[in-house]
Design an enzyme around this catalytic site. Structure first.
Site, short mmCIF file in Angstrom:
data_model
loop_
_atom_site.label_atom_id
_atom_site.label_comp_id
_atom_site.label_asym_id
_atom_site.label_seq_id
_atom_site.Cartn_x
_atom_site.Cartn_y
_atom_site.Cartn_z
NE ARG A 15 61.84 45.55 25.08
CZ ARG A 15 61.23 45.19 23.93
NH1 ARG A 15 61.81 44.30 23.13
NH2 ARG A 15 60.06 45.68 23.61
CG ASP A 66 56.11 46.93 19.70
OD1 ASP A 66 56.24 46.61 18.50
OD2 ASP A 66 56.55 46.23 20.63
#
Length: 542
Positions: A169, A451
């Site tokens: 990613r 996160d």
């Protein structure tokens, strides 16, 4: 301070030291490839980011998200399809995700999962060392040579089972890489991450039996997917591999992206490997885009489950759309961490994971995410039982009918806003931002792996509650003074319980104007980027 500049190579400047173990990553050929991508596509990227700003103004003025009339023909055409699953992506029933640090990469590739999404974005703080170190780690991971010695402990890849398929990613379109300049302008963080990984690893990945595969984050329109698709075409032509070798799974994690899912798959077609339900970023985007409208105020995070109306509609439409187009519909994250010191609490938490994965499997998802290797067996148990085939693309969900209003229906039965919920958001926001300021992008808080996405939910909810002066379940109006008093209290507690030299006070200074509605930054990651990245005063030599 003005940083001295030194043009190093055809208008390219690297404003940070290149570690000795990364000299094979930032080669002149790789750098030239990055520069070409930047010069060819960065203008379009900036135009698309400007369009985001204009779209936000339109929403603020009452133009709520809706399906696009000009692309109705794409949505209603029953014939066109995305690409068939690529090698190593036929079965994705359990995917693990995490940052690109060396130990994490090894542990993830040793986990009992089918794929591993290595993350340069939400779970990584984009310091120069983190980003370049991640490229070194993935270079070694693709070649199956990655290992690590920490004291007396050795980490290396298992040889008793196939290695999970690696998916990368890159950063979203909104993020720059300020250490790498082309013609005096920072390169896109996403182009930097994608370009280095692709240039060095595409052919080797094919030789290893998979390919250059990516997760594409934070997109808000099909035109942003078109940009990725054009980059894919140029990149494959550049190194001489067939078009369609690259595959991209798009995270549908914005409230605008969900209205263009057909169009996003259509733009990527030969490069599409499906869509993913990025649940926490999606909630953040819902709040962010609609935050000026009091009717869209959401209750605290624990009440915004996947079964509430707007989240359930999002899931159903994503699965239906993907399967109609022959591509994977991936489920969301199980962020829980095993609770080692409390067996009963751990049992309850793992039962929650099981129920969530069961919901996904029965809904028709083709796989799911976990954040910790010990959760993999739970997800596998569920999907092995309820998905005996490699995927469920055959499950068409033709009975589903989702309207534009369904996707933004804020009704949440029993939802509340309490002082405990406010304190929890402050605790998470402070905890994550403090870690980010130390260069750590993924942090365990209350047995959940937090996160940037979950920190964004916390920040945005607090901002929304103050902005609209909501009343708590205890009867207290949420004002600036009230929220600041709680912030001061939570900061003091965090400082006292945290390690010496912690950065909670600094995190609180950044968080304060964001939650009192004095300002509202586009992303926490852009707000903190300059603070966590040090531009070296001597340009590196290639």
């Amino acid at each position: 301070m003005v940083v001295p500049t030194n043009i190093l190579f055809n208008g390219i400047e690297v404003r940070a030291p290149i570690p000795d173990n990364a000299r094979h990553i930032l080669t002149k050929d790789a750098v030239a490839f990055l520069a070409t991508l930047h010069r060819t596509f960065n203008g379009r990227r900036k135009e698309l980011l400007a369009r985001r700003v204009e779209r936000q103004k339109e929403i603020d003025n009452g133009a709520l998200p809706d399906f696009l009339p000009e692309t109705k023909h794409i949505r209603e055409d029953p014939i066109w399809q995305g690409a068939p699953p690529a090698p190593g992506l036929e079965d994705r029933r359990v995917e693990i995700t995490g940052p690109t640090d060396r130990k994490m990469v090894i542990n993830a590739l040793n986990a009992d999962v089918y794929t591993y999404m290595s993350d340069f974005e939400d779970s990584s703080t984009p310091t120069w060392n983190n980003m370049i170190g991640g490229q070194v780690n993935l270079y070694d991971a693709v070649r199956r040579t990655i290992s690590l010695q920490q004291g007396s402990k050795s980490y290396k890849l298992r040889t008793d089972r196939p290695v999970p398929t690696l998916i990368v990613r890159p950063r979203g379109w909104h993020l720059d890489e300020s250490h790498f300049l082309v013609d005096g302008e920072p390169i896109s963080g996403g182009i930097f991450d994608f370009g280095l990984y692709f240039f060095h690893n595409a052919k080797e990945a094919i030789a290893q039996g998979f390919g250059p595969y990516f997760y594409l984050p934070k997109m808000e329109s099909h035109l942003e997917a078109r940009l990725w698709n054009d980059i894919f075409k140029v990149s494959q032509d550049w190194i001489g591999i067939p078009r369609g070798t690259i595959r991209g799974t798009v995270l549908i994690e914005t409230i605008l992206g969900v209205f263009e899912m057909d169009e996003i798959i259509y733009e990527l077609r030969e490069h599409s490997s499906g869509l993913n339900c990025g649940r926490w970023d999606y909630i953040f985007s819902f709040i962010k885009k609609l935050r000026n409208h009091p009717e869209f105020v959401l209750p605290e995070r624990n009440d915004v489950t996947m079964t509430v109306p707007f989240m359930s509609s999002y899931v159903k439409l994503l699965i239906q759309t993907c399967h109609k187009r022959g591509v994977h519909a991936m489920g969301g994250m199980a962020a829980q961490i095993p609770i080692k010191d409390d067996a009963q609490a751990n049992k309850v938490a793992m039962e929650g994971v099981y129920k969530d994965k069961l919901r996904e499997a029965l809904a028709g998802h083709d796989g799911t995410w976990v954040a910790h290797p010990q959760l993999a067996h739970i997800a596998l148990e569920v999907f092995n039982k309820h998905m005996p085939t490699p995927n469920q693309i055959f499950l068409r969900r033709e009975e589903v009918h989702v309207t534009a209003r369904d996707l933004i229906n804020p009704y949440i039965p029993g939802g509340k806003i309490s002082e405990a919920g406010i304190r929890k958001n402050l605790f998470i926001g402070l905890g994550y931002m403090e870690a980010w300021l130390r260069g750590v992008g993924c942090v365990p808080i209350n047995y959940l792996m937090e996160d940037a996405a979950t920190a964004e939910v916390s920040r945005s909810q607090l901002n929304q509650w103050v902005k609209h002066g909501v009343t708590t379940s205890e009867g207290k109006k949420v004002t600036k003074d009230y929220i600041l008093a709680l912030l001061a209290d939570e900061t003091k507690k965090a400082e006292q319980s945290g390690p010496k030299g912690n950065k909670f006070a600094e995190a609180a200074r950044y968080l304060k104007p964001e939650i009192t509605d004095e300002k509202y930054s586009d992303f926490l990651t852009t707000l903190l980027y300059d603070k966590v990245t040090t531009v070296d005063s001597v340009a590196a030599k290639l």
